[in-house]
Design a protein around this motif. Structure first.
Motif, PDB file in Angstrom:
ATOM      1  N   GLY A   1       0.808  -1.216   0.000  1.00  0.00           N
ATOM      2  CA  GLY A   1       0.000   0.000   0.000  1.00  0.00           C
ATOM      3  C   GLY A   1       0.840   1.264   0.000  1.00  0.00           C
ATOM      4  N   ASP A   2       0.297   2.315  -0.643  1.00  0.00           N
ATOM      5  CA  ASP A   2       1.007   3.590  -0.743  1.00  0.00           C
ATOM      6  C   ASP A   2       0.531   4.573   0.306  1.00  0.00           C
ATOM      7  OD1 ASP A   2       2.460   3.009  -3.200  1.00  0.00           O
ATOM      8  OD2 ASP A   2       0.500   3.037  -4.159  1.00  0.00           O
ATOM      9  N   ASN A   3      -0.795   4.718   0.392  1.00  0.00           N
ATOM     10  CA  ASN A   3      -1.320   5.819   1.200  1.00  0.00           C
ATOM     11  C   ASN A   3      -2.295   5.345   2.267  1.00  0.00           C
ATOM     12  OD1 ASN A   3      -3.448   5.119  -0.359  1.00  0.00           O
ATOM     13  ND2 ASN A   3      -3.710   7.083  -1.371  1.00  0.00           N
ATOM     14  N   GLY A   4      -2.348   4.041   2.491  1.00  0.00           N
ATOM     15  CA  GLY A   4      -3.202   3.546   3.561  1.00  0.00           C
ATOM     16  C   GLY A   4      -4.687   3.689   3.270  1.00  0.00           C
ATOM     17  N   ASP A   5      -5.034   3.954   2.009  1.00  0.00           N
ATOM     18  CA  ASP A   5      -6.446   4.103   1.668  1.00  0.00           C
ATOM     19  C   ASP A   5      -6.896   2.854   0.902  1.00  0.00           C
ATOM     20  OD1 ASP A   5      -8.430   6.771   1.393  1.00  0.00           O
ATOM     21  OD2 ASP A   5      -8.876   5.112   0.028  1.00  0.00           O
ATOM     22  N   PRO A   6      -8.084   2.318   1.242  1.00  0.00           N
ATOM     23  CA  PRO A   6      -8.548   1.100   0.562  1.00  0.00           C
ATOM     24  C   PRO A   6      -8.634   1.283  -0.946  1.00  0.00           C
ATOM     25  CG  PRO A   6      -9.967   1.625   2.431  1.00  0.00           C
ATOM     26  CD  PRO A   6      -9.028   2.768   2.282  1.00  0.00           C
ATOM     27  N   ASP A   7      -8.900   2.497  -1.390  1.00  0.00           N
ATOM     28  CA  ASP A   7      -8.967   2.787  -2.817  1.00  0.00           C
ATOM     29  C   ASP A   7      -7.675   2.365  -3.514  1.00  0.00           C
ATOM     30  OD1 ASP A   7     -10.336   4.449  -5.064  1.00  0.00           O
ATOM     31  OD2 ASP A   7      -8.285   5.222  -4.985  1.00  0.00           O
ATOM     32  N   ASN A   8      -6.578   2.517  -2.787  1.00  0.00           N
ATOM     33  CA  ASN A   8      -5.248   2.212  -3.308  1.00  0.00           C
ATOM     34  C   ASN A   8      -5.069   0.713  -3.584  1.00  0.00           C
ATOM     35  OD1 ASN A   8      -2.021   1.861  -2.109  1.00  0.00           O
ATOM     36  ND2 ASN A   8      -2.441   3.138  -3.884  1.00  0.00           N
ATOM     37  N   PHE A   9      -5.920  -0.108  -3.004  1.00  0.00           N
ATOM     38  CA  PHE A   9      -5.901  -1.533  -3.334  1.00  0.00           C
ATOM     39  C   PHE A   9      -7.040  -1.866  -4.298  1.00  0.00           C
ATOM     40  CE2 PHE A   9      -2.949  -3.970  -0.578  1.00  0.00           C
ATOM     41  CZ  PHE A   9      -2.449  -2.926   0.173  1.00  0.00           C
ATOM     42  N   LEU A  10      -8.261  -1.516  -3.868  1.00  0.00           N
ATOM     43  CA  LEU A  10      -9.425  -2.033  -4.579  1.00  0.00           C
ATOM     44  C   LEU A  10      -9.603  -1.389  -5.947  1.00  0.00           C
ATOM     45  CD1 LEU A  10     -11.899  -2.408  -1.591  1.00  0.00           C
ATOM     46  CD2 LEU A  10     -10.307  -4.074  -2.550  1.00  0.00           C
ATOM     47  N   ALA A  11      -9.377  -0.079  -6.060  1.00  0.00           N
ATOM     48  CA  ALA A  11      -9.531   0.564  -7.370  1.00  0.00           C
ATOM     49  C   ALA A  11      -8.303   0.319  -8.232  1.00  0.00           C
ATOM     50  CB  ALA A  11      -9.785   2.057  -7.203  1.00  0.00           C
ATOM     51  N   VAL A  12      -7.132   0.449  -7.617  1.00  0.00           N
ATOM     52  CA  VAL A  12      -5.893   0.330  -8.392  1.00  0.00           C
ATOM     53  C   VAL A  12      -5.697  -1.088  -8.927  1.00  0.00           C
ATOM     54  CG1 VAL A  12      -3.377   0.436  -8.231  1.00  0.00           C
ATOM     55  CG2 VAL A  12      -4.746   2.217  -7.182  1.00  0.00           C
ATOM     56  N   LEU A  13      -6.051  -2.084  -8.122  1.00  0.00           N
ATOM     57  CA  LEU A  13      -5.738  -3.460  -8.519  1.00  0.00           C
ATOM     58  C   LEU A  13      -6.910  -4.205  -9.132  1.00  0.00           C
ATOM     59  CD1 LEU A  13      -3.714  -4.500  -5.361  1.00  0.00           C
ATOM     60  CD2 LEU A  13      -2.839  -3.628  -7.512  1.00  0.00           C
ATOM     61  N   LEU A  14      -8.138  -3.708  -8.897  1.00  0.00           N
ATOM     62  CA  LEU A  14      -9.298  -4.490  -9.317  1.00  0.00           C
ATOM     63  C   LEU A  14     -10.351  -3.669 -10.048  1.00  0.00           C
ATOM     64  CD1 LEU A  14      -9.404  -6.439  -5.966  1.00  0.00           C
ATOM     65  CD2 LEU A  14      -9.074  -7.542  -8.183  1.00  0.00           C
ATOM     66  N   GLY A  15     -10.095  -2.390 -10.245  1.00  0.00           N
ATOM     67  CA  GLY A  15     -11.060  -1.520 -10.917  1.00  0.00           C
ATOM     68  C   GLY A  15     -11.036  -1.735 -12.421  1.00  0.00           C
ATOM     69  N   CYS A  16     -12.135  -1.360 -13.082  1.00  0.00           N
ATOM     70  CA  CYS A  16     -12.223  -1.560 -14.534  1.00  0.00           C
ATOM     71  C   CYS A  16     -11.185  -0.729 -15.281  1.00  0.00           C
ATOM     72  CB  CYS A  16     -13.625  -1.196 -15.025  1.00  0.00           C
ATOM     73  SG  CYS A  16     -14.864  -2.404 -14.520  1.00  0.00           S
ATOM     74  N   ASP A  17     -10.887   0.477 -14.755  1.00  0.00           N
ATOM     75  CA  ASP A  17      -9.913   1.339 -15.439  1.00  0.00           C
ATOM     76  C   ASP A  17      -8.524   0.713 -15.489  1.00  0.00           C
ATOM     77  OD1 ASP A  17     -11.812   3.183 -15.824  1.00  0.00           O
ATOM     78  OD2 ASP A  17     -11.186   4.537 -14.203  1.00  0.00           O
ATOM     79  N   ALA A  18      -8.258  -0.175 -14.549  1.00  0.00           N
ATOM     80  CA  ALA A  18      -6.901  -0.718 -14.439  1.00  0.00           C
ATOM     81  C   ALA A  18      -6.707  -1.994 -15.251  1.00  0.00           C
ATOM     82  CB  ALA A  18      -6.560  -0.974 -12.977  1.00  0.00           C
ATOM     83  N   VAL A  19      -7.762  -2.445 -15.950  1.00  0.00           N
ATOM     84  CA  VAL A  19      -7.629  -3.644 -16.791  1.00  0.00           C
ATOM     85  C   VAL A  19      -6.595  -3.357 -17.874  1.00  0.00           C
ATOM     86  CG1 VAL A  19      -8.822  -5.086 -18.495  1.00  0.00           C
ATOM     87  CG2 VAL A  19      -9.930  -4.530 -16.318  1.00  0.00           C
ATOM     88  N   GLY A  20      -5.718  -4.308 -18.111  1.00  0.00           N
ATOM     89  CA  GLY A  20      -4.632  -4.084 -19.078  1.00  0.00           C
ATOM     90  C   GLY A  20      -3.457  -3.376 -18.434  1.00  0.00           C
ATOM     91  N   GLY A  21      -3.590  -3.075 -17.146  1.00  0.00           N
ATOM     92  CA  GLY A  21      -2.500  -2.425 -16.411  1.00  0.00           C
ATOM     93  C   GLY A  21      -2.300  -3.138 -15.099  1.00  0.00           C
ATOM     94  N   SER A  22      -2.513  -2.405 -13.990  1.00  0.00           N
ATOM     95  CA  SER A  22      -2.244  -3.025 -12.701  1.00  0.00           C
ATOM     96  C   SER A  22      -3.322  -4.031 -12.279  1.00  0.00           C
ATOM     97  CB  SER A  22      -2.062  -1.951 -11.625  1.00  0.00           C
ATOM     98  OG  SER A  22      -3.147  -1.058 -11.648  1.00  0.00           O
ATOM     99  N   ASN A  23      -4.410  -4.114 -13.005  1.00  0.00           N
ATOM    100  CA  ASN A  23      -5.420  -5.139 -12.738  1.00  0.00           C
ATOM    101  C   ASN A  23      -5.024  -6.403 -13.494  1.00  0.00           C
ATOM    102  OD1 ASN A  23      -7.716  -6.774 -12.576  1.00  0.00           O
ATOM    103  ND2 ASN A  23      -9.155  -5.088 -12.835  1.00  0.00           N
ATOM    104  N   ARG A  24      -4.192  -7.228 -12.838  1.00  0.00           N
ATOM    105  CA  ARG A  24      -3.599  -8.377 -13.528  1.00  0.00           C
ATOM    106  C   ARG A  24      -4.615  -9.486 -13.768  1.00  0.00           C
ATOM    107  NH1 ARG A  24       0.439  -5.116 -13.069  1.00  0.00           N
ATOM    108  NH2 ARG A  24       2.480  -5.732 -13.803  1.00  0.00           N
ATOM    109  N   ALA A  25      -5.779  -9.424 -13.063  1.00  0.00           N
ATOM    110  CA  ALA A  25      -6.803 -10.429 -13.310  1.00  0.00           C
ATOM    111  C   ALA A  25      -7.632 -10.039 -14.527  1.00  0.00           C
ATOM    112  CB  ALA A  25      -7.694 -10.587 -12.083  1.00  0.00           C
ATOM    113  N   GLN A  26      -7.406  -8.864 -15.065  1.00  0.00           N
ATOM    114  CA  GLN A  26      -8.182  -8.336 -16.200  1.00  0.00           C
ATOM    115  C   GLN A  26      -9.672  -8.427 -15.858  1.00  0.00           C
ATOM    116  OE1 GLN A  26      -6.006  -7.151 -17.864  1.00  0.00           O
ATOM    117  NE2 GLN A  26      -4.279  -8.530 -18.131  1.00  0.00           N
TER     118      GLN A  26
END
Lengths: 523, 335
Positions: A424-449
């Motif tokens: 984690g970077d900033n201790g905010d859940p957004d930093n995990f859930l949006a960054v790693l699992l959000g639709c915007d991150a598909v093809g990037g940090s969302n490795r599950a696509q």
């Protein structure tokens, strides 16, 4: 100047010395590596932050050490506009910057310093890596000085985690006066080599790869802080040697012990061992766009086949904890009510058959490097290979050089499930859930696509509002995550901090930093 | 002699160019894009990636990049570290004295112990002392340095508490570096006990680093001595009734020294390689750890600059060794 101060303090300390290799008022921290520099905004590594932003600087807001909550720092208070796009900070009066041979501040901290700190990262070329990585250039529309003691940030969209970003190391407040003076003298690199901040310690000297010396900031704005006269970082890259030094009394506190030494540390009389889950998660991300892994039941079945306890014992050698959620347990909004998938190979096998999946081949990608969330990916992959063989799934392990691995694993048509993790970077859940699992991150940090509307809506909605409201949304999102199983959540590392018994008031930081602001030494 | 020196110096030039090419190519042959490695899990946007590519000059042809590096080297400019943003030259010279000091002490230790051990073993050939010395040397030669170092730390620093575990000097002492050599600086500082502390800190790391060259030198001295001891002139010297110490020490040893000096010269390279491990374990602030970190970070300027400087150093040492042959054996310089 600070050097003479340090010398005076040391010679006093020499007289007080009582058999130990150092004096009581000098706290020695055996750090694991050298800082890359002291201007934290240029860097991304925790080792650098421990030596720069933590002791030397303050931020507008700070993390309440020991939690991921954000509390006032150089800003006494702040207000958020109705629509969540304007943040107005009221600054603290009477905060003094440090001084050194080249520079003596002529005024206290004010809005100009805040503007300077952020404008240089917004407008000047340079490697402001973390500022960029947190998408700050897209997020910040403007920064205004309302008056000397008030600053207003306008954002391009509503984004509650923004405040937590301001508590991060890259947001350490620099002196505008010092910056201008060094620019004029033609030595702007001094900001990085002879740092001036408002923090609890002043910079004294750095001998590369050997030792960093700090002296207490006598004008620090918080009463009674710091609690020691001197702080020394003795740079000691080898973990076994660090432990020897703690035992020999050559240092008081050390980070990152060898997992193999932990048992001995627990038993040792002259060592106190603290422990806490790290703010990280190690996972296996399926490619949810490729059949049959687009079927949540298949993913769920595979998850049930993994013997996580064996992984904790073998790969983490006990220095880990089973992960059931994508969020680490030290983070606010962690949903403890979620139940982990049971380890049940027979049920898993039956479930696969039910879905008509037989003779399944799966590639598991294993990282070539050690990371906090996964100390040995190869070994972990081998254990999973056995687990999956038990339910009739044939696993091939693949690996690439680290740079290649990071790059290739992003591909939408990636063949196989990838072992990776996140700190984690900033201790905010957004930093995990949006960054790693959000639709915007598909093809990037969302490795599950993985782009799942109900989950994505919750996480997007949680970008605004009070922490309480947001926490509810994140808790719900974790339930959906568990049902859909885009990852097998494997482990959170457990971080150990051995220290000598005379160390008082050390608090472990879930974000992984090492703070000595309020650490004292018993007589 | 002058011609000999000149011809040696001339061979220096192609070697230097070769070393430049190899150190430039070495890090680039390794897979791994420095920008992606730097960004880690967090990743880097395409625009930012392009910016960094331009900033580091990766968009230009490799030949042009090499030419920049090479002309820079000729002007004493090794480039700027990607990570610390400081000139590689400055970083090298702030760290190299510590490595040099450690290596010098280690090689002196190795020579001072290795040559007498070799001579004694040769003179007592086949006896208990010879066997004991040579098997100890074999063990020393084959010991992994990191394991040996940790063992010594645990026994001597940990259990017995004699020498300090690591670092250059006690943290209590603090003075500006005049020469970069801690032994000299601690003397110059005039602080009571500083020099003693520096010496105490040097004991373990220099002994660890000296272990391999010590073993090699002892074994080489022994075999060279054995060869020489069988020569006719030794028999003649003995027959003349010279004291054994004089025969062994002067007639034999001087002639046995040539291969030993070669080995000493060559072990400088080994020593610098060993220094990397030794420095890491003893938290010795030299170039070893600096180079290793830079390889992992794909910090091209530091790796190529550091390699070049180390290679240059080894070349200079070998040049000096070559010149020493000339001094010891006049036949060589006439050739």
């Amino acid at each position: 100047m600070s050097l003479t101060k340090f010398m005076a303090a040391t010679s006093m300390a020499t007289m007080l010395m009582s058999g130990a290799a150092f004096a009581q008022s000098t706290l020695v921290y055996c750090s694991e590596g050298s800082p890359e520099g002291f201007d934290a905004a240029l860097y991304t590594s925790g080792t650098t932050f421990d030596a720069s932003s933590k002791p030397l600087y303050n931020r507008l807001v700070e993390f309440d050490v020991g939690t991921t909550n954000v509390i006032p720092g150089l800003a006494e208070s702040w207000e958020v506009s109705e629509d969540g796009t304007e943040f107005t900070f009221k600054l603290r009066e009477g905060v003094k910057f440090h001084s050194n041979d080249m520079f003596t501040p002529s005024r206290d901290f004010n809005a100009d310093d805040v503007i300077y700190t952020f404008m240089r990262q917004l407008e000047t070329e340079g490697s402001w890596e973390y500022f960029n990585a947190m998408s700050m250039p897209d997020l910040v529309e403007s920064i205004e000085k309302v008056d000397d003691m008030t600053v207003k940030f306008k954002l391009t969209r509503a984004e509650a985690p923004f405040v937590a970003n301001l508590a991060m190391d890259f947001a350490s407040i620099q002196s505008a006066e010092y910056g201008a003076a060094m620019e004029e003298a033609g030595t702007p690199e001094m900001l990085n080599q002879q740092p001036i901040g408002t923090g609890p310690f002043e910079f004294v000297a750095y001998q590369k790869d050997a030792v960093i010396r700090y002296a207490a900031n006598e004008n620090y704005w918080m009463d009674g802080v710091p609690k020691v006269d001197n702080l020394v970082f003795a740079i000691t890259p080898d973990a076994s040697v660090r432990y020897q030094k703690v035992q020999a009394g050559e240092c008081h506190v050390m980070p990152y012990p060898n997992p193999a030494d932990v048992e001995a540390m627990r038993a040792a009389e002259d060592v106190n061992l603290m422990e806490q889950e790290g703010l990280n998660v190690g996972y296996l991300a399926y490619n949810t766009q490729m059949p049959p892994f687009d079927n949540p039941k298949v993913r769920k079945a595979l998850n049930m086949a993994i013997d996580k306890q064996a992984i904790i014992d073998v790969v983490f050698q006990g220095a880990g904890q089973i992960a059931k959620n994508p969020l680490p347990p030290t983070m606010w909004s962690y949903n403890d009510a979620v139940e982990d998938d049971p380890f049940d190979p027979d049920a898993a096998k039956a479930m696969l058959e039910e879905e008509g999946v037989t003779d399944l081949d799966l590639k598991i990608w294993a990282m070539p490097v050690q990371r906090p969330y996964n100390p040995n990916a190869r070994r972990m992959a081998e254990l999973m290979q056995e687990d999956f063989a038990n339910i009739g799934v044939n696993v091939e392990i693949v690996s690439y050089e680290w740079g290649e691995y990071l790059d290739r694993s992003k591909a939408m048509d990636r063949d196989g499930a990838v072992l990776l993790g996140w700190t984690g970077d900033n201790g905010d859940p957004d930093n995990f859930l949006a960054v790693l699992l959000g639709c915007d991150a598909v093809g990037g940090s969302n490795r599950a696509q993985w782009c799942h509307e109900p989950f994505n809506d919750l996480v997007t909605q949680a970008k605004t509002g009070s922490q309480e409201d947001r926490a509810k949304l994140y808790e719900e999102a974790q339930v959906i995550f568990k049902e859909q199983a885009p990852w097998a959540t494997i482990a959170h590392s457990v971080v150990f901090m051995p220290m000598r018994p005379e160390v008082e008031g050390y608090v472990m930081d879930p974000l992984g930093g090492h703070y000595f602001n309020e650490v004292g030494l018993a007589e | 002699m002058l011609r000999y020196i000149l011809s040696r110096l001339l061979t220096f030039i192609p070697t230097f160019i070769g070393v430049c090419i190899i150190s430039f190519a070495f890090i680039r042959v390794l897979p791994g894009d420095p920008i992606i490695v730097m960004a880690g899990e967090r990743g880097v946007s395409d625009e930012r990636y392009q910016e960094l590519v331009e900033q580091f000059g990766f968009d230009r042809p490799v030949v042009v990049q090499f030419w920049d590096f090479f002309t820079g080297v000729l002007q004493g400019d090794l480039g700027t570290s990607y990570v610390t943003k400081r000139p590689v030259w400055d970083e090298f010279f702030s760290l190299f004295p510590a490595t040099l000091e450690l290596s010098l002490v280690a090689i002196i230790l190795a020579i001072a112990l290795g040559i007498p051990a070799g001579v004694i073993a040769a003179v007592n050939r086949g006896k208990f002392f010879d066997r004991a010395l040579m098997s100890t040397a074999l063990v020393g030669y084959s010991m992994p340095i990191f394991w040996w170092a940790l063992l010594l730390i645990i026994v001597f620093s940990g259990n017995l508490g004699w020498p300090p575990v690591s670092d250059l000097i006690d943290l209590l002492y603090y003075f500006e570096a005049e020469t970069g050599f801690m032994l000299i600086d601690s003397l110059l500082s005039g602080q009571e006990g500083a020099c003693k502390s520096a010496v105490r800190h040097l004991i373990l790391p220099s002994f660890v680093l000296a272990t391999v060259p010590l073993a090699v030198i002892a074994r080489q001295t022994r075999s060279a001595m054995l060869e020489v001891l069988g020569e006719d002139y030794i028999r003649t010297a003995r027959a003349k009734g010279l004291a054994p110490a004089r025969v062994n020490g002067v007639h034999a040893l001087r002639n046995a020294m040539i291969p030993v000096i070669t080995v000493i010269g060559l072990s400088v390279g080994t020593l610098l390689a060993g220094a990397i491990l030794t420095e890491t374990i003893f938290s010795w602030p030299g170039i070893g750890k600096w180079m290793v970190d830079s390889i992992f970070r794909r910090d091209y300027p530091v790796v190529q600059g550091g390699l070049l400087m180390v290679a240059l150093f080894v070349m200079v040492v070998n040049l000096i060794v070559d010149l020493l042959y000339g001094l010891i054996n006049p036949k060589i310089r006439k050739r």
